[in-house]
Scaffold this active site. Structure first.
Site, PDB file in Angstrom:
ATOM      1  N   SER A  79       0.015   0.980  -2.140  1.00  0.00           N
ATOM      2  CA  SER A  79       0.189  -0.260  -1.386  1.00  0.00           C
ATOM      3  C   SER A  79       0.584   0.071   0.053  1.00  0.00           C
ATOM      4  CB  SER A  79       1.244  -1.142  -2.056  1.00  0.00           C
ATOM      5  OG  SER A  79       2.496  -0.473  -2.094  1.00  0.00           O
ATOM      6  N   TYR A  80       0.720  -0.971   0.870  1.00  0.00           N
ATOM      7  CA  TYR A  80       0.991  -0.785   2.299  1.00  0.00           C
ATOM      8  C   TYR A  80       2.260   0.041   2.491  1.00  0.00           C
ATOM      9  CZ  TYR A  80       1.259  -1.947   7.257  1.00  0.00           C
ATOM     10  OH  TYR A  80       1.301  -1.888   8.626  1.00  0.00           O
TER      11      TYR A  80
END
Length: 855
Positions: A330-331
């Protein structure tokens, strides 16, 4: 049918998002930008049939800088920069991003922004809007939308598409404020310091003496620890080392007093214990637990990568961003350590159930051992960093697997039980002195089954068991003398923690600030990723502390960041914050510059004056004495007689050029070269620093000089406009025989010519295409001319004989002596180009390049 333009932050991200939203049915085509293709597909948008165009930018579209009239460090006083005009220019003109956005955005109905979901991403949203919105179709309803997402998975991306919002202008303005403050403050201090100190000292070994509102407090933290180490005075102390025998096994006892600092007192304690009997006064067994970690955020990722993997934070974040773009995690830029309430832990774990690395631990969690994650901190940005798709070591190369492994193991650990272990503490007394023996035993590995390096160390088990009242004779007792030791240098992990504590930078900028102080020779990275300040870094911080400690204290930057946060929340005025801090730092700059001699006193003690450094190289045109060549960065020439310093091109080697003198000022010329695979050109030291003709910029060598009567000038040796860049001219390198070549006086393009020719000169005549013709004297043994002729005149682009003998390549940017390993340019086939008239090349001003390097 409506047309929807969608823009991501990077080309690879646009490709991944387009593939997800089109279910793999998109087609790709080129655009006006060579680096940003367009992916097209059909679908529906807002209940209407739509044609989608998905493209990207390449980071920031625009950058803030001062107009060209402020580029000269000599004509512009640094204090002027606090209130000078600024302008927004295209960040990467060669990529033609703005042209691409205007071409693709012309006449579209809607714009959907898929930039990274942080403040920088929000700022880029408005940069894209500035290009596209004016040329979109006018509609009465909302036409610009913002997509919010945290991972590149089909579920998250389609959910973001179904829940579009609006860009946040407040967050964008906070970035604008930070950029302008850093620009004005950094440029002013950096220009002043660099000019003052590099004009006096020859061994600073740094291209610029830079100041940064975040960079300098970061350096100060490293110097503060260095000062503690240097001022530390070791003290001698003594401790008792006693041993008893339990079931034929020697056991050391720890003295409860630990240590004493008086030798005679220590001897008294030894005399009491020696030959005595140790009696067990208490036995305590306790079960303890080591808590599982909270969810992973950016700061913890950088700390773990530096401390556990030996990987610099800047490099670690580059790898994490690559994994994010490829859809594996994820980010990676988030401050949150609390999972969302609706996070699908079971689904995420099931993806890893068959992994050869951690599959058995995951299956145990799915079978019922999974626990609720610890409550972390939700700051309202992105969810914590988690794996988004399974992978094996074969899917990656090098450090990518190490970061993915760290992220995945940490995620699994947050759902695992705590680690449990048992400790036993035996208290003993020998006369009036107390001792202890401790041991531990692992009961349940818990989360340390995946984070195995955090497993509590097993001490030697106590066997046999002892009971209260038992006695054991002292088998040995002695005094051991030791000395107190200073603290160690800060590690990158320590520094990241301190920067977070003091509010220096953001989770996105922390690795950049650490990288900057390393690159600028203020600290060096030692064993175990320790940060050891250099002499230059130490002197600079001590100088700030003598003049104005606020300039290097973290509290000043923390105050700025607090106000920037208020702008982002809409609780402070962008203009008010900017005006206040610009005025504050202007006043600090004026005081600093008036008291600079206090810092100079420290430089005098630690560095060598220019007059005593360097070696004789060429003659000065003013006094006819030798100029000294100072090779330490930045390399330059210095005349001890005239007390003048002359800057030189950086990143290459400087040698005397045939003892030839410049016809304008009688300075002996020198040659700058980046090696056999790079560029080489002569220059006059005086003309390079004091352009003799109108239109020449400071930092122009002979290949940019417009003197019509000099055989080395652009007018005499220029052949044609560069076939790649818009501003340069291809200039014949007259000294490159027998491997003849010409190179661009602006970019790094090199065109290799006829190898082995005896002589190549420019002709006065021009070809119809606009290029100057060349006079070539071929070698008799290798001449391509009919009948063994050796002399030929023609255009390298149009002449049938010459055009097949040239090759285009790119020069290495640095001389091998300045760069580990040499690079060989790769040919791109036979060169063909179009003449665009003679034109004039204008080298970018050197001081402007230093400015760009600093920012």
């Amino acid at each position: 049918m409506v047309v929807v333009l969608m823009v991501a932050e990077k080309p690879a991200l646009a490709k991944s998002l387009a593939a997800i939203l089109s279910d793999g049915q998109c087609t790709s085509r080129s655009s006006a930008s060579s680096v940003c293709p367009v992916h097209e597909y059909s679908g529906t948008f807002q209940g209407q049939r739509a044609e989608f165009r998905f493209t990207s930018v390449a980071g920031h579209v625009f950058e803030l800088q001062f107009p060209a009239r402020y580029n000269s460090w000599d004509r512009t006083q640094p204090v002027e920069l606090f209130h000078a005009d600024t302008e927004t220019v295209e960040a990467n003109p060669k990529m033609r991003i703005t042209n691409m956005l205007r071409n693709e955005g012309k006449g579209v109905d809607y714009l959907v922004l898929w930039l990274d979901c942080d403040r920088e991403g929000e700022n880029i949203c408005f940069e894209v809007m500035n290009c596209v919105v004016p040329i979109m179709k006018r509609r009465p309803t909302q036409t610009v939308f913002r997509a919010k997402f945290s991972s590149i998975t089909a579920k998250d991306i389609k959910l973001a598409m179904a829940n579009l919002g609006s860009p946040n202008e407040d967050e964008s303005l906070s970035v604008d404020a930070r950029r302008e403050l850093d620009l004005r403050i950094g440029y002013a201090f950096t220009r002043f310091q660099t000019k003052f100190f590099q004009g006096k000292y020859g061994d600073l070994d740094s291209t610029v003496i830079s100041y940064g509102p975040c960079q300098t407090p970061t350096l100060a933290l490293c110097v503060q620890r260095h000062d503690r180490i240097q001022t530390f005075k070791p003290e001698a102390y003594w401790t008792l080392e006693t041993t008893i025998v339990i079931s034929d096994r020697a056991k050391k006892m720890a003295w409860d007093r630990m240590r004493v600092f008086d030798r005679e007192v220590a001897q008294l304690f030894l005399d009491q214990v020696k030959g005595g009997v140790a009696k067990v006064t208490n036995v305590v067994t306790k079960e303890k637990s080591k808590p599982r970690p909270v969810a992973l955020n950016t700061v913890e990722l950088m700390r773990s990568a530096s401390g556990g993997l030996g990987m610099g934070p800047h490099h670690a974040m580059q790898i994490a961003e690559r994994l994010y773009i490829q859809g594996y995690i994820s980010y990676p830029r988030t401050e949150t350590t609390a999972y969302p309430a609706n996070f699908d832990h079971t689904g995420t774990l099931q993806q890893h159930a068959h992994s050869t690395e951690w599959g058995s631990e995951v299956r145990a969690l799915l079978a019922g051992e999974m626990v609720r994650p610890k409550g972390g901190k939700d700051v309202g940005d992105h969810p914590p960093i988690t794996p988004t798709r399974p992978a094996s070591q074969e899917d990656f190369s090098g450090d990518m697997w190490r970061i993915y492994d760290l992220v995945t193991r940490h995620y699994i650990a947050t759902l695992s039980p705590d680690c449990k272990y048992e400790t036993t503490t035996i208290s003993l007394s020998v006369g009036q002195e107390s001792f202890t023996i401790t041991g531990s035993r692992l009961l349940q590995r818990g989360f340390t089954a995946v984070l195995h390096w955090l497993t509590p160390g097993d001490e030697e088990p106590l066997a046999p068991k002892v009971s209260k009242g038992q006695t054991f004779p002292i088998s040995s007792a002695k005094l051991v003398d030791r000395h107190t030791s200073p603290p160690g240098y800060l590690t990158e992990s320590d520094l990241i923690s301190l920067m977070e504590k003091h509010g220096i930078g953001t989770d996105a900028s922390i690795p950049t600030h650490i990288n900057n102080i390393c690159n600028r020779n203020y600290v060096t990275v030692g064993p175990n990723r320790t940060l050891i300040p250099t002499n230059l870094g130490i002197v600079m911080v001590h100088g700030y502390q003598k003049i104005d400690p606020d300039l290097c204290l973290p509290t000043m930057r923390a105050a700025v960041e607090k106000q920037l946060d208020l702008i982002a929340l809409g609780q402070a005025s962008y203009e008010d914050v900017k005006v206040y801090f610009v005025d504050l730092f202007r006043r600090k700059f004026e005081f600093f510059s008036s008291e600079i001699n206090a810092m100079d006193q420290l430089f005098e003690v630690n560095f060598t004056p220019l007059a005593k450094t360097g070696k004789n190289l060429c003659r000065c045109g003013k006094c006819n004495r030798y100029l000294k060549y100072v090779s330490a960065s930045p390399q330059r020439l210095y005349c001890p007689t005239c007390d003048d310093a002359y800057s030189l091109p950086q990143g290459g080697k400087i040698v005397l050029y045939k003892e030839l003198k410049c016809p304008l000022d009688s300075f002996e010329m020198v040659m700058f070269t980046t090696g056999s695979h790079g560029k080489a050109y002569p220059l006059c030291p005086y003309c390079y620093n004091n352009p003799p003709f109108e239109g020449m910029s400071k930092g122009s060598a002979c290949n940019g000089c417009t003197n019509q009567h000099c055989q080395h000038s652009l007018v005499q040796l220029g052949v044609c406009p560069c076939i790649e860049c818009d501003t340069g001219v291809l200039v014949l390198e007259a000294s490159s025989a027998p491997k003849w070549k010409m190179s661009c006086n602006t970019c790094n393009v090199v065109v290799t010519l006829i190898e082995g020719a005896h002589k190549i000169q420019t002709d006065e005549a021009f070809c119809d295409c606009g290029a100057k013709r060349l006079k070539v004297d071929f070698n008799k043994k290798s001449t391509p001319l009919v009948g063994g002729e050796t002399k030929h005149v023609g255009c390298i682009f149009c002449d049938d004989v010459l055009k097949g003998l040239i090759k285009l390549r790119h020069a290495v940017k640095k001389h091998p002596m300045h760069k580990r390993g040499g690079g060989r340019g790769r040919g791109r086939g036979r060169g063909r180009g179009r003449g665009r008239g003679r034109g004039k090349g204008t080298s970018k001003d050197k001081m402007a390049r230093l400015d760009q390097y600093f920012v």
